[in-house]
Design a protein around this motif. Structure first.
Motif, PDB file in Angstrom:
ATOM      1  N   THR A   1     112.330  -4.858 104.601  1.00 58.23           N
ATOM      2  CA  THR A   1     113.748  -5.024 104.513  1.00 58.23           C
ATOM      3  C   THR A   1     114.409  -3.675 103.774  1.00 58.23           C
ATOM      4  OG1 THR A   1     113.728  -6.428 102.702  1.00 58.23           O
ATOM      5  CG2 THR A   1     113.464  -7.457 105.055  1.00 58.23           C
ATOM      6  N   LEU A   2     113.495  -3.253 102.955  1.00 59.78           N
ATOM      7  CA  LEU A   2     113.985  -1.910 102.164  1.00 59.78           C
ATOM      8  C   LEU A   2     112.943  -1.315 101.796  1.00 59.78           C
ATOM      9  CD1 LEU A   2     116.404  -2.391  98.775  1.00 59.78           C
ATOM     10  CD2 LEU A   2     114.003  -1.227  98.839  1.00 59.78           C
ATOM     11  N   THR A   3     113.057  -0.004 101.600  1.00 57.00           N
ATOM     12  CA  THR A   3     111.977   1.270 101.197  1.00 57.00           C
ATOM     13  C   THR A   3     112.833   2.178 100.329  1.00 57.00           C
ATOM     14  OG1 THR A   3     110.887   0.792 103.381  1.00 57.00           O
ATOM     15  CG2 THR A   3     110.444   2.614 101.901  1.00 57.00           C
ATOM     16  N   ARG A   4     112.050   2.391  99.265  1.00 58.84           N
ATOM     17  CA  ARG A   4     112.621   3.606  98.748  1.00 58.84           C
ATOM     18  C   ARG A   4     111.298   4.376  97.900  1.00 58.84           C
ATOM     19  NH1 ARG A   4     117.546   2.862  95.670  1.00 58.84           N
ATOM     20  NH2 ARG A   4     118.570   0.778  96.056  1.00 58.84           N
ATOM     21  N   THR A   5     111.620   5.834  98.217  1.00 53.61           N
ATOM     22  CA  THR A   5     110.548   6.606  97.879  1.00 53.61           C
ATOM     23  C   THR A   5     110.752   7.286  96.684  1.00 53.61           C
ATOM     24  OG1 THR A   5     111.243   8.233  99.429  1.00 53.61           O
ATOM     25  CG2 THR A   5     109.477   7.014 100.121  1.00 53.61           C
TER      26      THR A   5
ATOM     27  N   ASP B   1     109.727  -7.118 100.751  1.00 47.80           N
ATOM     28  CA  ASP B   1     109.132  -7.870 101.984  1.00 47.80           C
ATOM     29  C   ASP B   1     110.319  -9.106 102.468  1.00 47.80           C
ATOM     30  OD1 ASP B   1     109.017 -10.053 100.298  1.00 47.80           O
ATOM     31  OD2 ASP B   1     106.596  -9.813 100.148  1.00 47.80           O
ATOM     32  N   SER B   2     109.783  -9.809 103.441  1.00 50.28           N
ATOM     33  CA  SER B   2     110.822 -10.623 104.120  1.00 50.28           C
ATOM     34  C   SER B   2     111.130 -11.908 103.096  1.00 50.28           C
ATOM     35  CB  SER B   2     110.328 -11.125 105.445  1.00 50.28           C
ATOM     36  OG  SER B   2     108.944 -11.860 105.263  1.00 50.28           O
ATOM     37  N   SER B   3     110.348 -11.971 101.981  1.00 50.85           N
ATOM     38  CA  SER B   3     110.360 -12.829 100.898  1.00 50.85           C
ATOM     39  C   SER B   3     111.053 -12.622  99.821  1.00 50.85           C
ATOM     40  CB  SER B   3     109.052 -13.738 100.499  1.00 50.85           C
ATOM     41  OG  SER B   3     108.405 -14.177 101.694  1.00 50.85           O
ATOM     42  N   ALA B   4     111.615 -11.212 100.057  1.00 44.59           N
ATOM     43  CA  ALA B   4     112.370 -10.696  98.869  1.00 44.59           C
ATOM     44  C   ALA B   4     111.642 -10.341  97.607  1.00 44.59           C
ATOM     45  CB  ALA B   4     113.627 -11.526  98.439  1.00 44.59           C
ATOM     46  N   ARG B   5     110.279  -9.900  97.748  1.00 48.29           N
ATOM     47  CA  ARG B   5     109.478  -9.569  96.968  1.00 48.29           C
ATOM     48  C   ARG B   5     108.966  -8.064  96.906  1.00 48.29           C
ATOM     49  NH1 ARG B   5     103.132 -11.393  95.910  1.00 48.29           N
ATOM     50  NH2 ARG B   5     102.586 -10.179  94.059  1.00 48.29           N
ATOM     51  N   PHE B   6     109.185  -7.537  95.713  1.00 47.17           N
ATOM     52  CA  PHE B   6     108.846  -5.852  95.659  1.00 47.17           C
ATOM     53  C   PHE B   6     107.413  -5.624  95.684  1.00 47.17           C
ATOM     54  CE2 PHE B   6     113.398  -5.121  94.711  1.00 47.17           C
ATOM     55  CZ  PHE B   6     113.715  -4.280  95.331  1.00 47.17           C
TER      56      PHE B   6
ATOM     57  N   LEU C   1     104.367 -10.552  89.623  1.00 43.80           N
ATOM     58  CA  LEU C   1     105.644 -11.384  90.359  1.00 43.80           C
ATOM     59  C   LEU C   1     106.109 -10.396  91.086  1.00 43.80           C
ATOM     60  CD1 LEU C   1     107.413 -13.198  87.480  1.00 43.80           C
ATOM     61  CD2 LEU C   1     105.887 -14.264  89.072  1.00 43.80           C
ATOM     62  N   PHE C   2     106.200  -8.920  90.702  1.00 48.66           N
ATOM     63  CA  PHE C   2     106.714  -7.704  91.563  1.00 48.66           C
ATOM     64  C   PHE C   2     105.896  -6.676  91.063  1.00 48.66           C
ATOM     65  CE2 PHE C   2     109.713  -7.647  88.239  1.00 48.66           C
ATOM     66  CZ  PHE C   2     109.650  -6.526  87.617  1.00 48.66           C
ATOM     67  N   THR C   3     105.643  -5.786  91.990  1.00 47.93           N
ATOM     68  CA  THR C   3     105.134  -4.220  91.515  1.00 47.93           C
ATOM     69  C   THR C   3     105.942  -3.151  92.050  1.00 47.93           C
ATOM     70  OG1 THR C   3     102.794  -5.087  91.406  1.00 47.93           O
ATOM     71  CG2 THR C   3     102.822  -3.042  91.854  1.00 47.93           C
TER      72      THR C   3
END
Length: 316
Positions: A45-49, A64-69, A88-90
């Protein structure tokens, strides 16, 4: 594949730094033409390079669709997801030519930096910090990053030959170290006001062997310095008084080139490799966030710029 690993820690104590040189008043800007490719992790749902090496390998983060990075690597047209075990996130921030990746992750104890080498994660915590993030790693394995101390103050840092150094622009209320090249030259951002008040009060800096150079994009309300390359060029972003955000490339002499994804009012440049390929992020008209790869439409004679579309697409 950057998917499974183990976590270890390293700790050393900081030392202080040097002088200030102001060059912002002599800066000038130019327009340049770039070709852009959007980068979107499949299903995200979001991508940053945020990082690219000389082989055209790109790193960043996606939601992702569960709002996890999660962090990701894009290499020869193939996306690989990466997560620190138990995190919890990466978030992946940078990559060097050896394929070593740096970033940050969160767990129940807080936020920590990491280095991913040959499939194993090493945790990086600045001594005494409540928050640590690693932004870049150079060809020697030296890193630059940011930490928050127990009093809530934000600082930059370097970790060179197992020694931590705190980096604070003189007189600033907060500093972030975001880039480091093979010569140990560091780039970043600072402000003289508090972190929560810095929407229009940031400045870029370069720290070259103890000497600070402050810079601002001409007539900008705020300037963020991001990664620095082997020739001392810095990419980043600036915003005008209306909040429109654009990317830039600043050469070693202090001149700027705008790097602006077409048709947007928010785009920034995050990193550049030795061939002149730039990665960054933009927000489209539908408010979705994407990564991008930018290469020059017309290369200058005898430049080191190379169009890396072939490498990122997987066709050599």
């Amino acid at each position: 594949m950057p998917t499974t690993s183990q976590v270890a820690g390293m700790f050393v104590w900081p030392v202080a730094l040097g002088l200030i040189l102001w060059l912002g008043s002599v800066a000038r800007s130019e327009q340049a033409s770039f070709n852009f490719i959007s980068i979107d992790f499949p299903g995200a749902t979001l991508t940053r390079t945020t990082g690219i090496n000389s082989a055209g390998q790109i790193v960043g983060r996606y939601l992702d669709s569960s709002a996890r990075f999660h962090g990701f690597l894009l290499s020869e047209g193939t996306y690989s997801s990466m997560d620190v075990p138990g995190a919890l996130f990466t978030i992946a921030h940078g990559i060097n030519d050896a394929g070593q990746i740096v970033g940050r992750y969160g767990d129940t104890r807080g936020t920590h930096g990491f280095v991913l080498r040959e499939g194993s994660f090493d945790t990086i915590n600045f001594p005494g910090a409540v928050y640590t993030a690693v932004a870049q790693i150079n060809s020697s394995g030296d890193i630059a990053g940011t930490y928050i101390d127990g009093g809530g103050a934000q600082h930059g840092f370097s970790l060179i030959e197992d020694t931590f150094k705190s980096i604070d622009f003189p007189g600033a209320s907060f500093s972030e170290a975001i880039g480091i090249n093979s010569e140990g030259v560091i780039s970043g951002v600072y402000s003289f006001v508090t972190r929560l008040e810095t929407a229009n009060n940031n400045h870029g800096f370069v720290l070259d062997h103890g000497e600070f150079t402050s810079f601002d994009f001409p007539d900008a309300a705020t300037t963020f310095g991001w990664k620095i390359d082997e020739r001392g060029q810095v990419v980043g972003c600036w915003a005008d008084a209306n909040g429109v955000v654009r990317g830039f490339l600043r050469n070693r002499g202090g001149s700027f080139v705008t790097v602006d994804f077409p048709g947007t009012t928010y785009s920034y440049a995050s990193a550049m490799n030795e061939h002149g390929a730039i990665v960054g992020t933009y927000i489209d008209a539908g408010d979705k966030t994407h990564g991008y790869l930018a290469t020059r439409s017309r290369r200058e004679p005898n430049s080191h710029e190379e169009d890396l579309r072939v490498l990122t697409s997987g066709k050599r």
